[in-house]
Design a protein around this motif. Sequence first.
Motif, mmCIF file in Angstrom:
data_model
loop_
_atom_site.group_PDB
_atom_site.id
_atom_site.type_symbol
_atom_site.label_atom_id
_atom_site.label_comp_id
_atom_site.label_asym_id
_atom_site.label_seq_id
_atom_site.Cartn_x
_atom_site.Cartn_y
_atom_site.Cartn_z
ATOM 1 N N PRO A 91 58.286 48.779 62.683
ATOM 2 C CA PRO A 91 59.592 48.877 62.736
ATOM 3 C C PRO A 91 59.900 50.413 61.375
ATOM 4 C CG PRO A 91 59.641 46.779 63.091
ATOM 5 C CD PRO A 91 57.851 47.649 62.874
ATOM 6 N N GLU A 92 58.840 50.073 60.648
ATOM 7 C CA GLU A 92 59.374 51.141 59.060
ATOM 8 C C GLU A 92 59.071 52.466 59.586
ATOM 9 O OE1 GLU A 92 57.401 48.629 55.489
ATOM 10 O OE2 GLU A 92 58.615 47.167 56.092
ATOM 11 N N ALA A 93 57.873 52.193 59.922
ATOM 12 C CA ALA A 93 57.472 53.604 60.011
ATOM 13 C C ALA A 93 57.994 54.437 61.050
ATOM 14 C CB ALA A 93 55.854 54.065 61.018
ATOM 15 N N VAL A 94 58.655 54.080 62.001
ATOM 16 C CA VAL A 94 59.526 54.276 63.435
ATOM 17 C C VAL A 94 60.972 54.428 62.927
ATOM 18 C CG1 VAL A 94 60.999 54.079 65.070
ATOM 19 C CG2 VAL A 94 58.483 53.584 65.174
ATOM 20 N N GLY A 95 61.467 53.763 61.911
ATOM 21 C CA GLY A 95 62.770 53.367 61.014
ATOM 22 C C GLY A 95 63.489 54.284 60.140
ATOM 23 N N THR A 96 61.766 55.039 59.861
ATOM 24 C CA THR A 96 61.770 55.738 58.643
ATOM 25 C C THR A 96 61.994 57.621 59.243
ATOM 26 O OG1 THR A 96 61.187 54.569 57.135
ATOM 27 C CG2 THR A 96 60.336 57.121 56.508
ATOM 28 N N TYR A 97 61.339 57.450 60.025
ATOM 29 C CA TYR A 97 60.984 58.872 61.186
ATOM 30 C C TYR A 97 62.463 59.028 61.379
ATOM 31 C CZ TYR A 97 60.573 62.184 65.264
ATOM 32 O OH TYR A 97 60.551 63.094 65.861
ATOM 33 N N LEU A 98 63.661 58.147 62.111
ATOM 34 C CA LEU A 98 64.550 57.752 63.231
ATOM 35 C C LEU A 98 65.740 58.463 61.932
ATOM 36 C CD1 LEU A 98 64.287 55.227 65.582
ATOM 37 C CD2 LEU A 98 63.801 57.535 65.638
ATOM 38 N N ARG A 99 65.885 58.634 60.943
ATOM 39 C CA ARG A 99 66.090 58.070 59.494
ATOM 40 C C ARG A 99 66.972 59.955 59.232
ATOM 41 N NH1 ARG A 99 65.187 53.051 58.004
ATOM 42 N NH2 ARG A 99 63.355 54.316 56.146
ATOM 43 N N LEU A 100 65.111 61.053 59.639
ATOM 44 C CA LEU A 100 65.320 62.019 59.418
ATOM 45 C C LEU A 100 66.486 63.040 60.514
ATOM 46 C CD1 LEU A 100 61.662 62.153 58.882
ATOM 47 C CD2 LEU A 100 63.200 62.853 56.804
ATOM 48 N N PRO A 101 66.614 64.433 60.098
ATOM 49 C CA PRO A 101 67.543 64.814 60.921
ATOM 50 C C PRO A 101 65.922 65.216 62.141
ATOM 51 C CG PRO A 101 68.016 65.772 58.373
ATOM 52 C CD PRO A 101 67.179 64.684 58.874
ATOM 53 N N GLY A 113 50.257 69.246 54.902
ATOM 54 C CA GLY A 113 49.844 70.671 56.333
ATOM 55 C C GLY A 113 50.668 70.032 57.836
ATOM 56 N N LYS A 114 51.256 68.774 57.524
ATOM 57 C CA LYS A 114 51.633 68.269 58.950
ATOM 58 C C LYS A 114 53.053 68.218 58.373
ATOM 59 C CE LYS A 114 47.104 65.465 59.313
ATOM 60 N NZ LYS A 114 46.247 64.244 59.969
ATOM 61 N N THR A 115 53.687 67.683 59.370
ATOM 62 C CA THR A 115 55.273 67.508 59.692
ATOM 63 C C THR A 115 55.340 65.950 60.103
ATOM 64 O OG1 THR A 115 55.424 67.259 62.298
ATOM 65 C CG2 THR A 115 55.600 69.889 61.221
ATOM 66 N N SER A 116 56.250 65.628 59.387
ATOM 67 C CA SER A 116 56.705 64.427 59.741
ATOM 68 C C SER A 116 56.440 63.826 60.804
ATOM 69 C CB SER A 116 58.325 63.762 59.314
ATOM 70 O OG SER A 116 58.579 64.177 58.445
ATOM 71 N N LEU A 117 56.882 63.778 62.266
ATOM 72 C CA LEU A 117 56.459 63.832 63.434
ATOM 73 C C LEU A 117 54.425 63.666 62.860
ATOM 74 C CD1 LEU A 117 56.665 63.509 66.079
ATOM 75 C CD2 LEU A 117 56.675 65.754 66.695
ATOM 76 N N MET A 118 54.433 64.766 62.803
ATOM 77 C CA MET A 118 52.697 64.615 63.016
ATOM 78 C C MET A 118 51.855 63.190 61.750
ATOM 79 S SD MET A 118 51.276 68.347 62.566
ATOM 80 C CE MET A 118 51.632 69.636 63.299
ATOM 81 N N LEU A 119 52.383 63.196 60.383
ATOM 82 C CA LEU A 119 52.339 61.724 60.360
ATOM 83 C C LEU A 119 52.320 60.277 60.757
ATOM 84 C CD1 LEU A 119 53.655 63.561 56.486
ATOM 85 C CD2 LEU A 119 51.154 62.909 56.987
ATOM 86 N N LEU A 120 53.408 60.342 62.089
ATOM 87 C CA LEU A 120 54.124 59.233 62.092
ATOM 88 C C LEU A 120 53.180 59.157 63.585
ATOM 89 C CD1 LEU A 120 55.894 57.232 62.754
ATOM 90 C CD2 LEU A 120 57.180 58.817 64.452
ATOM 91 N N CYS A 121 52.989 60.272 63.573
ATOM 92 C CA CYS A 121 51.943 60.270 65.332
ATOM 93 C C CYS A 121 50.562 59.641 64.533
ATOM 94 C CB CYS A 121 51.617 61.499 65.985
ATOM 95 S SG CYS A 121 53.487 61.502 67.189
ATOM 96 N N ASP A 122 50.000 60.125 63.600
ATOM 97 C CA ASP A 122 49.156 59.500 62.455
ATOM 98 C C ASP A 122 49.499 57.996 62.598
ATOM 99 O OD1 ASP A 122 48.100 61.652 62.723
ATOM 100 O OD2 ASP A 122 47.666 62.322 60.804
#
Length: 173
Positions: A91-101, A113-122
């Motif tokens: 929940p914390e990983a996904v919630g942090t990502y969802l708070r970003l534009p 060298g990664k986007t927030s999306l790439m970091l979340l997927c990792d």
Amino acid sequence: MGWWDDLTDRLRGREPDEPAAPAPPAPTSAEIVEAVHAVERDVAGRVPAAVTARVHRIARVVEEMAPRLDRLGVGSRQAHTVVATATSYLPEAVGTYLRLPRDFADRRVVAQGKTSLMLLCDQLDLLGATLGRISDAVSHEDADALVAHGQFLAEKFGTSALQLPPDGPAVAS
């Protein structure tokens, strides 16, 4: 209780000899599963398919593992990892990502060298792989128990009850 305990109790805002608050009860299997289902609902239609697929994979493993956590033992690091993944890490990983534009999260390089999306997927891949290893370990323990039980039965009763003797079934005379 000694003077040190009295002092530390006062520093914590408790009167000496006042019992400590009991620890909250461990979440039930249903609460653990509901936690991952809440994350699935949160991501529905709001994240790229790559994130949705990873969240679903984690949720399926948690659903499978939740009723089996008691087999890992009280205080088990593996059980803690499953519970913490469902109720905190995911929940914390996904919630942090969802708070970003969305545009920022999906296109702007933020670290390594990664986007927030790439970091979340990792992060989701790491959680999924860890849960997969825990699930495999529990399944192997169950399979080993089944093998051991089969060996016990073979030693106790000899041949399998499903095998007929070479001469056919015995007939009472």
